[in-house]
Write a protein that holds these residues in place. Structure first.
Motif, PDB file in Angstrom:
ATOM      1  N   ILE A   1       3.414  -1.721   3.960  1.00  0.00           N
ATOM      2  CA  ILE A   1       3.032  -0.306   3.979  1.00  0.00           C
ATOM      3  C   ILE A   1       4.156   0.615   3.734  1.00  0.00           C
ATOM      4  O   ILE A   1       5.063   0.736   4.379  1.00  0.00           O
ATOM      5  CB  ILE A   1       2.128   0.085   4.835  1.00  0.00           C
ATOM      6  CG1 ILE A   1       0.829  -0.960   5.239  1.00  0.00           C
ATOM      7  CG2 ILE A   1       1.531   1.499   4.950  1.00  0.00           C
ATOM      8  CD1 ILE A   1      -0.175  -0.955   6.522  1.00  0.00           C
TER       9      ILE A   1
ATOM     10  N   VAL B   1     -10.796  -2.131   3.319  1.00  0.00           N
ATOM     11  CA  VAL B   1      -9.959  -1.127   2.736  1.00  0.00           C
ATOM     12  C   VAL B   1     -10.921  -0.233   1.828  1.00  0.00           C
ATOM     13  O   VAL B   1     -10.766   1.059   2.203  1.00  0.00           O
ATOM     14  CB  VAL B   1      -9.043  -2.000   1.575  1.00  0.00           C
ATOM     15  CG1 VAL B   1      -8.537  -0.768   0.635  1.00  0.00           C
ATOM     16  CG2 VAL B   1      -8.229  -2.894   2.096  1.00  0.00           C
TER      17      VAL B   1
ATOM     18  N   SER C   1      -6.030   0.460  -4.796  1.00  0.00           N
ATOM     19  CA  SER C   1      -5.933  -0.759  -4.161  1.00  0.00           C
ATOM     20  C   SER C   1      -6.991  -1.682  -4.134  1.00  0.00           C
ATOM     21  O   SER C   1      -7.031  -2.978  -4.167  1.00  0.00           O
ATOM     22  CB  SER C   1      -5.379  -0.510  -2.586  1.00  0.00           C
ATOM     23  OG  SER C   1      -4.212   0.110  -2.662  1.00  0.00           O
TER      24      SER C   1
ATOM     25  N   LEU D   1      -4.941   0.317   7.446  1.00  0.00           N
ATOM     26  CA  LEU D   1      -4.549  -0.559   6.506  1.00  0.00           C
ATOM     27  C   LEU D   1      -3.827  -1.789   6.873  1.00  0.00           C
ATOM     28  O   LEU D   1      -3.674  -2.945   6.214  1.00  0.00           O
ATOM     29  CB  LEU D   1      -3.430   0.400   5.334  1.00  0.00           C
ATOM     30  CG  LEU D   1      -4.353   1.433   4.775  1.00  0.00           C
ATOM     31  CD1 LEU D   1      -3.548   2.444   4.362  1.00  0.00           C
ATOM     32  CD2 LEU D   1      -5.213   0.886   3.481  1.00  0.00           C
TER      33      LEU D   1
ATOM     34  N   GLU E   1       0.692  -1.464   0.041  1.00  0.00           N
ATOM     35  CA  GLU E   1       0.154   0.093  -0.106  1.00  0.00           C
ATOM     36  C   GLU E   1       0.990   1.267  -0.011  1.00  0.00           C
ATOM     37  O   GLU E   1       1.554   1.368   0.901  1.00  0.00           O
ATOM     38  CB  GLU E   1      -0.969  -0.234   1.078  1.00  0.00           C
ATOM     39  CG  GLU E   1      -1.824   1.411   1.253  1.00  0.00           C
ATOM     40  CD  GLU E   1      -2.451   1.562   0.475  1.00  0.00           C
ATOM     41  OE1 GLU E   1      -3.390   0.678  -0.058  1.00  0.00           O
ATOM     42  OE2 GLU E   1      -2.697   2.781  -0.165  1.00  0.00           O
TER      43      GLU E   1
ATOM     44  N   ILE F   1      -4.561   3.405  -1.778  1.00  0.00           N
ATOM     45  CA  ILE F   1      -5.985   3.350  -1.574  1.00  0.00           C
ATOM     46  C   ILE F   1      -6.726   4.615  -2.415  1.00  0.00           C
ATOM     47  O   ILE F   1      -6.089   5.458  -2.512  1.00  0.00           O
ATOM     48  CB  ILE F   1      -6.161   3.357   0.082  1.00  0.00           C
ATOM     49  CG1 ILE F   1      -7.443   3.237   0.495  1.00  0.00           C
ATOM     50  CG2 ILE F   1      -5.239   4.549   0.756  1.00  0.00           C
ATOM     51  CD1 ILE F   1      -7.717   3.290   2.028  1.00  0.00           C
TER      52      ILE F   1
END
Ligand code: COA
Ligand code: ZN
Length: 335
Positions: free
Chosen positions: A55, A284, A263, A47, A21, A245
């Motif tokens: 991430i 998400v 995402s 997340l 992410e 995202i």
């Protein structure tokens, strides 16, 4: 090959795709609004709990260059560290590396560009100067026991120079793996110039030459080819993808840049096709729905707009009356 109990779930290794992410970094770096630090932390925690494999939490860059991420230290320090999730951050130079080590990143994501023009525009150096700086950063990372990934911008084309030769891209990859000792390389399509056949060729060439190095593909959906490029990458054997995202993002120093592949769109599409991303899609989507309030504008996500494929809708208000009329006509015809 069967691997892995990961984040509490068991996966068939052959169908496992790892999602990285990047919304907190590639996404927020281009936003005019400064997202408050506590909102960044809450988003990162959401997340983590949604099951991202990695991430990219922020960037340890000059706060004058990217004011939106000037709170990188605080964010890294205060997020929850969930087991099985790798927390990475973008690092352009030694100053950034020192800050990143202090903030206890799991991995440094080093960055330079495959194109001289974009490297100058983004990092204010020639590529060879960048490479020397990255070598210093990699040495610091090694001493500190922090993993190194290198992201190569404009690997599929440059918005200023045009085509970027595959041999040149692979030449930089060779130096990252063999001279810097990078454990991973991300091939970035910074402004959405990649197309599926090109992705397939480059990903396959990389995986054949460096089967022991983690390959990640990073696409922007600037020309609507993002998902097609992810599928082409999977076809070629790639199993790690960056995505953002809400589909926000873009490089502020690349003309015409727009959002990363989204995402929730990628996870939605891959899970339908039987790929196991380990990501809890509902979580998400819930996090993505909160984004417009944070950044002050609508987001590209088609899944936030339309819902998942089987998020069904109520029939129209006159549905029953319409059915009665249709049945009555059918009965009249039968007589
Ligand atoms: N962290 C904090 N401050 C930094 C820094 C870092 N990693 N790198 C540089 N700085 C500061 C310097 O201290 C200096 O501050 P001062 O003017 O108050 O003395 C200022 O930034 C300029 O430093 P300099 O070494 O001359 O760098 P530069 O102006 O050539 O900038 C970069 C080079 C790459 C560090 C800078 O342009 C940058 O951070 N760019 C961001 C690139 C980016 O994130 N792009 C999008 C993602 S790919
Ligand atoms: Zn990007």
């Amino acid at each position: 090959m069967n691997d892995a109990v990961w984040n509490g779930r068991t996966f068939d290794g052959d169908r496992r795709v790892r999602m990285c992410e990047v919304g907190l970094r590639d996404g927020l770096q281009v936003e005019a609004a400064f997202v408050p630090t506590e909102d960044k932390i809450a988003l990162c925690n959401a997340l983590s709990r949604a099951g991202m494999a990695k991430i990219e939490v922020s960037a340890f860059v000059s706060p004058q260059a990217i004011p939106a991420l000037r709170d990188a230290e605080v964010v890294l320090r205060e997020i929850e560290r969930v087991d099985g999730v790798a927390y990475t951050a973008l690092v352009p130079n030694v100053r950034g590396a020192e800050r990143a080590i202090d903030a206890r990143v799991d991995e440094m994501n080093l960055v330079m560009s495959a194109s001289e023009s974009h490297n100058l525009a983004n990092l204010r150096m020639m590529r060879e100067q960048s490479f020397r700086a990255l070598a210093e950063v990699a040495a610091l990372a090694r001493q500190a026991g922090v993993a190194v990934n290198v992201s190569l911008s404009c690997s599929f084309g440059c918005p200023i120079e045009g085509d970027v030769a595959e041999a040149g891209v692979l030449g930089w990859c060779e130096r990252f793996v063999e001279e810097l000792g990078a454990g991973g390389v991300t091939l970035c399509d910074t402004t959405g110039m990649a197309w599926p056949g090109q992705v397939h060729g480059l990903a396959r060439a990389f995986l054949q030459r460096w089967p022991g190095t983690e390959l990640t593909l990073h696409f922007h959906n600037t020309r609507g080819m993002g998902l097609a490029n992810v599928l082409a990458g999977i076809d070629a054997g790639a199993r790690r993808f960056d995505a953002s995202i809400g589909g926000i993002g873009g490089c502020p120093y690349a003309p015409g840049a727009t959002g990363n592949v989204c995402s929730e769109e990628i996870v939605h599409a891959l899970e339908l096709s039987g790929w196991d991303t380990g990501v809890d899609l509902a979580r998400v989507i819930e996090a993505a729905r909160r984004l417009p309030a944070l950044i002050g504008h609508d987001i590209p996500s088609q899944i936030v707009k339309a819902g998942r494929r089987l998020d069904l809708h109520a029939p129209p208000a006159d549905f029953e009356a319409t059915r009665e009329r249709a049945l009555a006509r059918e009965a009249a015809r039968a007589h």
